[in-house]
Enzyme design. Structure first.
Site, mmCIF file in Angstrom:
data_model
loop_
_atom_site.group_PDB
_atom_site.id
_atom_site.type_symbol
_atom_site.label_atom_id
_atom_site.label_comp_id
_atom_site.label_asym_id
_atom_site.label_seq_id
_atom_site.Cartn_x
_atom_site.Cartn_y
_atom_site.Cartn_z
ATOM 1 N N LYS A 254 70.269 -9.624 34.798
ATOM 2 C CA LYS A 254 69.538 -8.324 34.993
ATOM 3 C C LYS A 254 67.939 -8.356 34.701
ATOM 4 O O LYS A 254 67.536 -9.475 34.115
ATOM 5 C CB LYS A 254 70.073 -7.428 33.753
ATOM 6 C CG LYS A 254 69.754 -5.953 34.298
ATOM 7 C CD LYS A 254 70.836 -5.204 35.082
ATOM 8 C CE LYS A 254 70.572 -3.895 35.581
ATOM 9 N NZ LYS A 254 71.530 -3.455 36.458
ATOM 10 N N ASP B 47 68.486 -0.863 40.793
ATOM 11 C CA ASP B 47 69.116 -0.272 39.813
ATOM 12 C C ASP B 47 68.175 0.958 39.807
ATOM 13 O O ASP B 47 67.484 1.281 40.675
ATOM 14 C CB ASP B 47 68.943 -1.151 38.459
ATOM 15 C CG ASP B 47 69.787 -0.584 37.227
ATOM 16 O OD1 ASP B 47 70.975 -0.380 37.546
ATOM 17 O OD2 ASP B 47 68.906 -0.340 36.254
HETATM 18 P P1 NDP Z 1 68.811 5.926 40.289
HETATM 19 O O1 NDP Z 1 67.469 5.803 39.997
HETATM 20 O O2 NDP Z 1 69.043 6.246 41.684
HETATM 21 O O3 NDP Z 1 68.771 7.525 39.633
HETATM 22 C C1 NDP Z 1 69.200 7.687 38.256
HETATM 23 C C2 NDP Z 1 69.542 9.036 37.900
HETATM 24 O O4 NDP Z 1 69.595 9.262 36.771
HETATM 25 C C3 NDP Z 1 68.095 9.929 38.229
HETATM 26 O O5 NDP Z 1 68.661 11.187 38.539
HETATM 27 C C4 NDP Z 1 67.322 10.079 37.119
HETATM 28 O O6 NDP Z 1 66.681 11.127 36.909
HETATM 29 C C5 NDP Z 1 68.655 9.984 36.056
HETATM 30 N N1 NDP Z 1 68.076 9.563 34.655
HETATM 31 C C6 NDP Z 1 67.584 8.159 34.695
HETATM 32 N N2 NDP Z 1 67.136 8.110 33.050
HETATM 33 C C7 NDP Z 1 67.483 9.145 32.690
HETATM 34 C C8 NDP Z 1 67.526 9.590 31.244
HETATM 35 N N3 NDP Z 1 66.785 8.680 30.283
HETATM 36 N N4 NDP Z 1 68.043 10.805 30.880
HETATM 37 C C9 NDP Z 1 68.564 11.537 31.852
HETATM 38 N N5 NDP Z 1 68.919 11.452 33.255
HETATM 39 C C10 NDP Z 1 68.230 10.069 33.476
HETATM 40 O O7 NDP Z 1 69.592 4.945 39.649
HETATM 41 P P2 NDP Z 1 71.077 4.692 40.205
HETATM 42 O O8 NDP Z 1 71.881 5.953 40.584
HETATM 43 O O9 NDP Z 1 71.028 3.618 40.788
HETATM 44 O O10 NDP Z 1 71.760 4.392 38.833
HETATM 45 C C11 NDP Z 1 72.192 5.402 37.805
HETATM 46 C C12 NDP Z 1 73.059 4.214 36.801
HETATM 47 O O11 NDP Z 1 73.993 3.678 37.420
HETATM 48 C C13 NDP Z 1 72.039 3.507 35.993
HETATM 49 O O12 NDP Z 1 72.944 3.331 34.819
HETATM 50 C C14 NDP Z 1 72.636 2.082 36.730
HETATM 51 O O13 NDP Z 1 72.507 0.961 35.793
HETATM 52 C C15 NDP Z 1 74.054 2.196 37.028
HETATM 53 N N6 NDP Z 1 74.562 1.641 38.087
HETATM 54 C C16 NDP Z 1 73.740 1.407 39.524
HETATM 55 C C17 NDP Z 1 74.327 0.793 40.562
HETATM 56 C C18 NDP Z 1 73.704 0.873 41.845
HETATM 57 O O14 NDP Z 1 74.386 0.339 42.884
HETATM 58 N N7 NDP Z 1 72.813 1.893 42.058
HETATM 59 C C19 NDP Z 1 75.483 -0.087 40.175
HETATM 60 C C20 NDP Z 1 76.024 -0.026 39.069
HETATM 61 C C21 NDP Z 1 75.501 0.782 37.980
HETATM 62 P P3 NDP Z 1 65.109 11.175 37.044
HETATM 63 O O15 NDP Z 1 65.104 10.915 38.550
HETATM 64 O O16 NDP Z 1 64.498 12.297 36.596
HETATM 65 O O17 NDP Z 1 64.504 9.909 36.516
#
Ligand code: NDP
Length: 445
Positions: free
Chosen positions: A125, A165
């Site tokens: 990571k 991520d």
């Molecule tokens: P994105 O950046 O596309 O989206 C993240 C989302 O979560 C946004 O809506 C963001 O809101 C919100 N968010 C982030 N931080 C916080 C917080 N502290 N409190 C509340 N909401 C929050 O990321 P992903 O969708 O790619 O990833 C989401 C999760 O999935 C993570 O945990 C990631 O590690 C996990 N993941 C992702 C994978 C992938 O293929 N993308 C694979 C496996 C796991 P805002 O826009 O306001 O920041």
């Protein structure tokens, strides 16, 4: 914890002030006690002590010039945790909260998750405390180029293959890939999540969200339930949340809520995904804007209230520790029968206890969200072969992988005396393969 209690003590001692890392390791070690009892040779060979220590941790300065000509300095990281079963693989997180604790918890989880996919990928990571939010495209490009200028010395298609991520989407991967290519003069599959015109895989964008639904569909069907007609609450509105929503809709469920880090929207009629995609993927706006286009929907400031919404299935897809014990109890009291973790470690240990004690079908992140990295590994296959599969081919492979992850985790839980507990099952099923490989490769490794 008996055989492995000293391993946990050592982790806490050696890694002070890293609560997320401790949380992730503790949960895994608790499940591995019966494995240690059955494999004294692994205990003797120090497999447990070795797997909790990263093989390599790289930290570096990332200087870049903002649009006003001021020098900005961020910190870059890559935690190369374990390469026993393949090249290091794991995402790059760009978020102000990034630190050693968060990246080590994610890197450690990634080892077992990648093993569960059944594909040959090790665990890693990385990322930076850089916040792409509010930055111009030019500033994001400057940062990504500086970040890759150092990172390129440590990665490669057979060494370490980073991906996206939180905060690292197609735009960031593009800028990083361009810089890698320029510095190394090679067109290889060194990053995944690439654009479709330059080596990306069809269905990679959809993979984590779709995979989560394939996994949960299999798990709830085993309990005689289905997505059809189910009311679903999803947190986040990023990559995972958007494509989980799309697949829930295809499976006949109705998603009524989504969020971002400022607040959440509730639309009793069902979220209109086209609006969310436009706001989030194209215009990079806040989720609050949704109600301008759908006035019958309601926006609430603050994130945790989303778990008070009555639902059958909850899919936390935002960030770590977003469901605590109180939220978990509220979900159960409101009749929620399944929780699938799209985000990494979104439920606190207390919340997981509540789910397991109340027979909620609980899909832990390292199994339920493995579809993203699995499809990244399929992207690596296509890059190596200089070939590409159709969307349907990749999607079919993804579905098959997710169903097998469920079956393997479920079987391991039963075999090691954990009943229906998929948390323990996923930890054990993922660990067995890595431990076997580490043992075979000797102690210098
Ligand atoms: P994105 O950046 O596309 O989206 C993240 C989302 O979560 C946004 O809506 C963001 O809101 C919100 N968010 C982030 N931080 C916080 C917080 N502290 N409190 C509340 N909401 C929050 O990321 P992903 O969708 O790619 O990833 C989401 C999760 O999935 C993570 O945990 C990631 O590690 C996990 N993941 C992702 C994978 C992938 O293929 N993308 C694979 C496996 C796991 P805002 O826009 O306001 O920041």
């Amino acid at each position: 914890m008996k055989l492995l209690s000293n391993v946990m003590e050592q982790v806490v001692k050696r890694n002070p002030n890293e609560p997320e890392f401790h949380q992730a390791v503790r949960e895994v070690l608790e499940s591995l006690e019966p494995v240690a009892e059955r494999h004294p040779e692994w205990v003797k060979a120090g497999i447990f002590e070795r797997i909790v220590e990263p093989e390599r941790q790289i930290v570096f300065r990332v200087p870049w010039l903002d649009d006003k000509g001021n020098v900005q300095v961020n910190r870059g990281y890559r935690i190369q945790f374990n390469s026993a079963i393949g090249p290091y693989k794991g995402g790059l997180r760009l978020h102000p909260s990034v630190n050693f604790s968060i990246l080590k918890f994610l890197g450690f989880e990634q080892i077992l998750k990648n093993s569960l996919t059944s594909l040959p990928i090790g665990g890693a990571k990385g990322g930076s405390d850089f916040d792409p939010k509010g930055k111009s495209d030019n500033e994001v490009m400057k940062f990504c180029q500086s970040f890759m200028t150092e990172l390129c010395k440590h990665i490669g298609p057979d060494t370490d293959v980073p991906a996206g991520d939180i905060g690292t989407g197609g735009r960031e991967i593009g800028y990083m890939y361009g810089q890698y290519k320029r510095l190394r003069n090679e067109f290889t599959g060194v990053l995944t999540g690439k654009g479709l015109t330059w080596g990306g895989s069809l269905a990679r964008t959809e993979a984590t969200g779709y995979g989560l639904c394939y996994f949960m569909d299999e798990a709830i069907q085993a309990k005689g339930k289905s997505f059809k007609g189910a009311t679903v609450v999803i947190s986040g509105s990023g990559n995972v949340a958007i494509y989980a929503t799309e697949k829930v809709n295809q499976l006949g469920g109705k998603v009524v809520a989504l969020s971002d880090s400022n607040g959440y929207i509730y639309d009793a009629e069902g979220i209109k995904l086209d609006t969310v995609k436009r706001l989030k993927e194209v215009e990079r706006k806040r989720i609050s804007e949704y109600v301008k286009f759908h006035p019958s929907a309601k926006y609430t400031e603050g994130c945790s209230g989303i778990w008070n919404i009555k639902c059958d299935i909850a899919l936390p897809c935002a960030t770590q520790n977003e469901i605590n014990e109180i939220s978990a109890k509220t979900l159960v009291a409101n009749g929620c029968f399944a929780v699938g973790e799209g985000a990494n470690m979104p439920s606190t240990p207390e919340a997981i206890d509540v789910f397991l004690k109340n027979n909620v079908v609980f899909g832990p992140a390292k199994a339920a969200n493995a579809g993203g990295v699995a499809t990244s590994a399929l992207e690596m296959c296509q890059n190596s072969a200089r070939y590409s599969w159709t969307f349907e081919e990749v999607d079919a492979k993804l579905k098959n992988i997710m169903v097998n992850i469920y079956k393997n985790a479920s079987a391991a839980a039963k075999e090691y005396g954990f009943g229906d507990n998929l948390v323990a099952g996923a930890n054990i099923a993922g660990f067995l393969k890595v431990a076997d490989a580490m043992y075979a490769q000797g102690i210098a490794y």
